[in-house]
Design a protein around this motif. Structure first.
Motif, PDB file in Angstrom:
ATOM      1  N   TRP A  50     -16.068  17.135  -1.029  1.00  0.00           N
ATOM      2  CA  TRP A  50     -16.753  17.520   0.199  1.00  0.00           C
ATOM      3  C   TRP A  50     -15.918  17.082   1.402  1.00  0.00           C
ATOM      4  O   TRP A  50     -15.339  15.989   1.391  1.00  0.00           O
ATOM      5  N   PRO A  51     -15.851  17.877   2.418  1.00  0.00           N
ATOM      6  CA  PRO A  51     -14.999  17.507   3.566  1.00  0.00           C
ATOM      7  C   PRO A  51     -15.393  16.191   4.223  1.00  0.00           C
ATOM      8  O   PRO A  51     -14.526  15.441   4.683  1.00  0.00           O
ATOM      9  N   TRP A  52     -16.681  15.894   4.261  1.00  0.00           N
ATOM     10  CA  TRP A  52     -17.089  14.649   4.925  1.00  0.00           C
ATOM     11  C   TRP A  52     -16.867  13.415   4.041  1.00  0.00           C
ATOM     12  O   TRP A  52     -17.070  12.281   4.498  1.00  0.00           O
ATOM     13  N   LEU A  53     -16.440  13.632   2.769  1.00  0.00           N
ATOM     14  CA  LEU A  53     -16.069  12.517   1.892  1.00  0.00           C
ATOM     15  C   LEU A  53     -14.594  12.538   1.506  1.00  0.00           C
ATOM     16  O   LEU A  53     -14.154  11.671   0.742  1.00  0.00           O
ATOM     17  N   SER A  54     -13.838  13.469   2.014  1.00  0.00           N
ATOM     18  CA  SER A  54     -12.432  13.582   1.619  1.00  0.00           C
ATOM     19  C   SER A  54     -11.585  12.413   2.101  1.00  0.00           C
ATOM     20  O   SER A  54     -10.544  12.116   1.511  1.00  0.00           O
ATOM     21  N   TRP A  55     -12.014  11.724   3.171  1.00  0.00           N
ATOM     22  CA  TRP A  55     -11.239  10.585   3.677  1.00  0.00           C
ATOM     23  C   TRP A  55     -11.281   9.390   2.723  1.00  0.00           C
ATOM     24  O   TRP A  55     -10.477   8.444   2.859  1.00  0.00           O
ATOM     25  N   LEU A  56     -12.191   9.400   1.739  1.00  0.00           N
ATOM     26  CA  LEU A  56     -12.271   8.271   0.805  1.00  0.00           C
ATOM     27  C   LEU A  56     -11.093   8.231  -0.161  1.00  0.00           C
ATOM     28  O   LEU A  56     -10.735   7.158  -0.648  1.00  0.00           O
ATOM     29  N   LEU A  57     -10.486   9.369  -0.459  1.00  0.00           N
ATOM     30  CA  LEU A  57      -9.349   9.367  -1.379  1.00  0.00           C
ATOM     31  C   LEU A  57      -8.137   8.637  -0.795  1.00  0.00           C
ATOM     32  O   LEU A  57      -7.583   7.737  -1.441  1.00  0.00           O
ATOM     33  N   PRO A  58      -7.682   8.933   0.438  1.00  0.00           N
ATOM     34  CA  PRO A  58      -6.564   8.143   0.991  1.00  0.00           C
ATOM     35  C   PRO A  58      -6.932   6.687   1.235  1.00  0.00           C
ATOM     36  O   PRO A  58      -6.097   5.794   1.070  1.00  0.00           O
ATOM     37  N   LEU A  59      -8.200   6.440   1.607  1.00  0.00           N
ATOM     38  CA  LEU A  59      -8.608   5.050   1.807  1.00  0.00           C
ATOM     39  C   LEU A  59      -8.539   4.271   0.500  1.00  0.00           C
ATOM     40  O   LEU A  59      -8.086   3.115   0.468  1.00  0.00           O
ATOM     41  N   THR A  60      -8.984   4.879  -0.606  1.00  0.00           N
ATOM     42  CA  THR A  60      -8.937   4.211  -1.909  1.00  0.00           C
ATOM     43  C   THR A  60      -7.504   3.917  -2.326  1.00  0.00           C
ATOM     44  O   THR A  60      -7.183   2.809  -2.781  1.00  0.00           O
ATOM     45  N   THR A  61      -6.622   4.886  -2.136  1.00  0.00           N
ATOM     46  CA  THR A  61      -5.233   4.709  -2.567  1.00  0.00           C
ATOM     47  C   THR A  61      -4.529   3.644  -1.734  1.00  0.00           C
ATOM     48  O   THR A  61      -3.851   2.754  -2.264  1.00  0.00           O
ATOM     49  N   ASP A  62      -4.698   3.693  -0.384  1.00  0.00           N
ATOM     50  CA  ASP A  62      -4.007   2.728   0.475  1.00  0.00           C
ATOM     51  C   ASP A  62      -4.568   1.320   0.309  1.00  0.00           C
ATOM     52  O   ASP A  62      -3.829   0.330   0.302  1.00  0.00           O
ATOM     53  N   ALA A  63      -5.883   1.209   0.174  1.00  0.00           N
ATOM     54  CA  ALA A  63      -6.479  -0.118  -0.030  1.00  0.00           C
ATOM     55  C   ALA A  63      -6.069  -0.706  -1.380  1.00  0.00           C
ATOM     56  O   ALA A  63      -5.859  -1.923  -1.512  1.00  0.00           O
ATOM     57  N   TYR A  64      -5.954   0.143  -2.371  1.00  0.00           N
ATOM     58  CA  TYR A  64      -5.500  -0.302  -3.693  1.00  0.00           C
ATOM     59  C   TYR A  64      -4.079  -0.853  -3.625  1.00  0.00           C
ATOM     60  O   TYR A  64      -3.781  -1.932  -4.150  1.00  0.00           O
ATOM     61  N   ALA A  65      -3.191  -0.146  -2.942  1.00  0.00           N
ATOM     62  CA  ALA A  65      -1.813  -0.614  -2.824  1.00  0.00           C
ATOM     63  C   ALA A  65      -1.737  -1.910  -2.024  1.00  0.00           C
ATOM     64  O   ALA A  65      -1.012  -2.849  -2.394  1.00  0.00           O
ATOM     65  N   MET A  66      -2.494  -2.000  -0.916  1.00  0.00           N
ATOM     66  CA  MET A  66      -2.445  -3.204  -0.084  1.00  0.00           C
ATOM     67  C   MET A  66      -2.989  -4.416  -0.842  1.00  0.00           C
ATOM     68  O   MET A  66      -2.426  -5.515  -0.781  1.00  0.00           O
ATOM     69  N   THR A  67      -4.072  -4.236  -1.602  1.00  0.00           N
ATOM     70  CA  THR A  67      -4.649  -5.359  -2.350  1.00  0.00           C
ATOM     71  C   THR A  67      -3.709  -5.829  -3.451  1.00  0.00           C
ATOM     72  O   THR A  67      -3.534  -7.037  -3.663  1.00  0.00           O
ATOM     73  N   ALA A  68      -3.089  -4.895  -4.153  1.00  0.00           N
ATOM     74  CA  ALA A  68      -2.174  -5.282  -5.225  1.00  0.00           C
ATOM     75  C   ALA A  68      -0.956  -6.021  -4.682  1.00  0.00           C
ATOM     76  O   ALA A  68      -0.506  -7.025  -5.257  1.00  0.00           O
ATOM     77  N   VAL A  69      -0.424  -5.560  -3.555  1.00  0.00           N
ATOM     78  CA  VAL A  69       0.724  -6.250  -2.953  1.00  0.00           C
ATOM     79  C   VAL A  69       0.326  -7.644  -2.478  1.00  0.00           C
ATOM     80  O   VAL A  69       1.094  -8.615  -2.600  1.00  0.00           O
TER      81      VAL A  69
END
Length: 271
Positions: A50-69
């Motif tokens: 859904w367009p109003w939930l599409s921003w969750l995919l980049p947020l999930t990926t970037d937060a995942y990378a930042m937390t792992a680092v």
């Protein structure tokens, strides 16, 4: 060693902060985050989000990378397993972000088409990332596997204590000489008991006469009857039987072999 030298050894020198380095890292980070955010959001919309939930995919990926680092390079991570797991996840998050950007640009350039495997892969990113981060948090709470020995810091003006000297080993007293083993005297044989002699059995003439009487009575004087009645051996019973019947005596090895095959266990030999 002077007090200043001891202070320099105890307190490591902290490098100065390079503000230009931090400024360059911030600028590159903002540009990468913005471009990656736009590509991953567009990929989510193309794969049915859904367009109003599409921003969750980049947020999930970037937060995942930042937390792992953060877990990988942070000083608070004391466990080697947690650090190794965070390193692998940080590299995986970067690869995931690069792959998502590449797929979105390939779809926009009409190089590849949106298919069901791509939709499944993009939809599985949030739950898979959540499971990996939960496992990372659990590993981070574990105690360190190889704790480093704690060394007290040397205060300024404090002299280093001399190293402990090992105590000299105590002399070991020599072992007493072993006493020679005394041989036990042999026991003298006082006497042996004589074997009790068996009573004499019937002679061959008596056995032949008894066999002839049995034959005269109409009964067969077989070797089996002689063995069971008089307790004589197999060979002697065959010889007595042949003498009573008047037939020539065969060799002891071949005499009455079929009839006397099962009778060897009835007696131990001739009497």
């Amino acid at each position: 060693m002077t007090t200043e030298a001891l202070t320099q050894l105890a307190v490591p020198e902290v490098p100065r902060r390079d503000w230009l380095l931090y400024a360059g890292m911030g600028a590159v980070g903002l540009a990468a985050a913005a471009s990656s955010y736009a590509a991953l959001q567009d990929l989510a919309v193309r794969t049915g989000w859904w367009p109003w939930l599409s921003w969750l995919l980049p947020l999930t990926t970037d937060a995942y990378a930042m937390t792992a680092v953060r877990v990988w390079l942070g000083h608070s991570t004391r466990n080697r397993r947690a650090r190794a797991w965070a390193k692998a996840n940080a590299i995986g998050a970067i690869v995931l972000s690069v792959a998502g950007n590449a797929v979105d640009h390939a779809i926009a350039s009409h190089v590849i088409a949106v298919s069901w495997p791509l939709i499944v892969a993009v939809s599985a990113i949030p739950p898979v990332v959540l499971g990996l981060l939960v496992h990372m948090a659990h590993l981070r709470t574990l105690p360190p596997a190889d704790p480093a020995p704690s060394t007290p810091a040397i205060q300024p003006g404090q002299q280093t204590p001399p190293p402990p000297t090992a105590a000299p080993p105590s002399p070991v007293p020599p072992a007493p000489p072993a006493e020679p083993k005394q041989r036990q005297p042999r026991r003298t044989v006082t006497g042996t008991r004589k074997r009790q002699a068996l009573p004499p059995g019937p002679t061959d003439e008596e056995l032949i006469a008894a066999a002839r009487e049995r034959a005269a009575a109409g009964q067969e004087p077989s070797a089996t009857w002689l063995i069971k009645t008089y307790g004589i051996g197999t060979r002697r019973a065959g010889r007595i039987r042949d003498a009573a019947l008047g037939s020539p005596s065969p060799t002891p090895e071949l005499a009455d072999a079929p009839a006397l095959e099962g009778e060897l266990a009835l007696t131990g030999g001739e009497r």
